[in-house]
Design an enzyme around this catalytic site. Structure first.
Site, PDB file in Angstrom:
ATOM      1  N   GLY A 119      57.016-149.347  40.914  1.00 20.54           N
ATOM      2  CA  GLY A 119      57.845-148.318  41.559  1.00 20.54           C
ATOM      3  C   GLY A 119      59.086-148.983  42.131  1.00 20.54           C
ATOM      4  O   GLY A 119      59.489-150.055  41.685  1.00 20.54           O
ATOM      5  N   HIS A 175      51.517-156.185  58.913  1.00 22.45           N
ATOM      6  CA  HIS A 175      52.169-155.001  58.325  1.00 22.45           C
ATOM      7  C   HIS A 175      53.650-154.893  58.738  1.00 22.45           C
ATOM      8  O   HIS A 175      54.044-153.942  59.428  1.00 22.45           O
ATOM      9  CB  HIS A 175      51.399-153.728  58.725  1.00 22.45           C
ATOM     10  N   ILE A 176      54.441-155.876  58.302  1.00 22.76           N
ATOM     11  CA  ILE A 176      55.847-155.927  58.741  1.00 22.76           C
ATOM     12  C   ILE A 176      56.835-155.806  57.585  1.00 22.76           C
ATOM     13  O   ILE A 176      58.013-156.165  57.730  1.00 22.76           O
ATOM     14  CB  ILE A 176      56.149-157.237  59.514  1.00 22.76           C
TER      15      ILE A 176
HETATM   16  C1  GLV Z   1      54.943-148.778  55.390  1.00 21.04           C
HETATM   17  O1  GLV Z   1      53.912-149.255  55.035  1.00 21.04           O
HETATM   18  C2  GLV Z   1      55.396-147.482  55.012  1.00 21.04           C
HETATM   19  O2  GLV Z   1      54.642-146.738  54.372  1.00 21.04           O
HETATM   20  O3  GLV Z   1      56.538-147.137  55.352  1.00 21.04           O
END
Ligand code: GLV
Length: 354
Positions: A188, A319-320
């Protein structure tokens, strides 16, 4: 007749002005839309909502997630909800919100926290934030891939803690991108942007897999469409960018890791649940694969005593992927504009097709 003397153009202008005025009057006379904002977000986004003059805002103004009970209390009777990926928007929440809820705007590109079927049933519109975080996320993927494959965390620790005795030929050797094969699961926006950034490192071949071939994107990076098995078998680096759906839960499991090369590096910047973490632990701790870099886990945060944290060959980030100041501000503003458009029954800048 009083209209005599007006040209057709002037009449059109006049009627447009009257229509606009009528619309503004209707909007002015409408009761304020009740909105719940589920977290402290960049001020620019909040100002947009406040200055719109159409919202009555309830705000969970904290960096910590809103507890479920407060979230349920907060959404009762609202017209609009501005949320993050940390809020589970399910049947219980939608029932609690009630029939006024017409728009949900999530400050994320991912939407696996939203029960889309329930949302669709109720005719609620959804805004999200694709595109604006593609560059930041691709950049972070490259950083994580290099940190993992070149063992940067171990190296920093050794330098700092006295493990740096002397220059040693085989010490802290990792794997390089030159002449490598990179496998992308999910070509994607972000998967493609990662390939574009990795190409100049001298990658020899890109493989990808997806629901279906993506010939245009693939042609630009000369990527070959292959099965998941072939991708696992042939790649030196595997990087995961697919969305989390019932089909992709646990996609990277024992069987998948057993097909990977012992020298291969695994990267996940999509959602934690795409990976079976117990199987990943086995693969890493038994040397079935060389290393893994994860920006996402299950749960988040991953408890500090989780076995994956004990492995030197596993690099875990909190998760950054999209965390640059500019990107997060742009995401927040886009989410605000999506919400406002939804409340005004106008086209959203980025609406999810349900
Ligand atoms: C981050 O993981 C998002 O989905 O924006």
């Amino acid at each position: 007749m009083w209209l005599r003397g007006f040209s057709r153009g002037t009449l059109t202008e006049l009627s447009r002005a009257v229509t606009n005025e009528a619309r503004h009057t209707m909007q002015r006379n409408r009761p304020l839309a009740r909105v719940f904002v589920s977290r402290r977000v960049p001020q620019e986004a909040l100002s947009l909502l406040r200055d719109s003059g159409i919202c009555d805002i309830k705000h969970w103004d904290s960096d910590d997630p809103v507890p479920r009970t407060d979230l349920l209390k907060g959404v009762a009777g609202v017209d609009g909800l501005y949320c993050l990926l940390t809020e589970k928007i399910d049947k219980e929440l939608l029932d609690t919100a009630g029939p006024n809820l017409k728009v949900i705007s999530t400050m994320s590109v991912g939407f696996d926290h939203l029960s889309l079927e329930e949302i669709k049933k109720r005719g609620i519109r959804v805004g999200y934030t694709p595109d604006v975080l593609t560059n930041a996320s691709a950049e972070l993927t490259v950083a994580l891939l290099l940190a993992t494959s070149r063992r940067l965390m171990e190296a920093v620790a050794e330098a700092k803690n006295g493990g740096w005795g002397t220059w040693k030929p085989m010490w802290l050797c990792g794997y390089g991108l030159s002449d490598s094969t990179v496998g992308i699961v999910g070509l994607g926006r972000i998967g493609f942007a990662v390939a574009q950034r990795l190409k100049p490192f001298g990658v020899k071949k890109f493989l990808y897999t997806d629901y279906e071939p993506k010939p245009e994107a693939a042609a630009e990076i000369q990527a070959e469409y292959v099965s998941l098995d072939k991708l696992a078998e042939q790649s030196d680096f595997v990087t995961i960018h697919c969305t989390l759906t019932p089909e992709t839960v646990g996609l990277c499991n024992k069987e998948f890791f057993s097909k990977m090369k012992r020298t291969a590096v695994f990267i996940n910047v999509s959602r934690g649940a795409v990976v079976n973490q117990d199987d990943l632990y086995q693969a890493l701790s038994t040397g079935q694969i060389a290393a893994a870099g994860l920006d996402v886990t299950v749960p988040e945060p991953l408890p500090t005593n989780h076995p994956l944290f004990a492995l030197k060959n596993c690099v875990i980030l909190p998760h950054i992927a999209s965390a640059t100041l500019a990107t997060r501000t742009t995401m927040a503003v886009l989410a605000a504009n999506n919400l406002l458009a939804g409340l005004k029954d106008e086209p959203m800048p980025k609406e999810l097709t349900l």
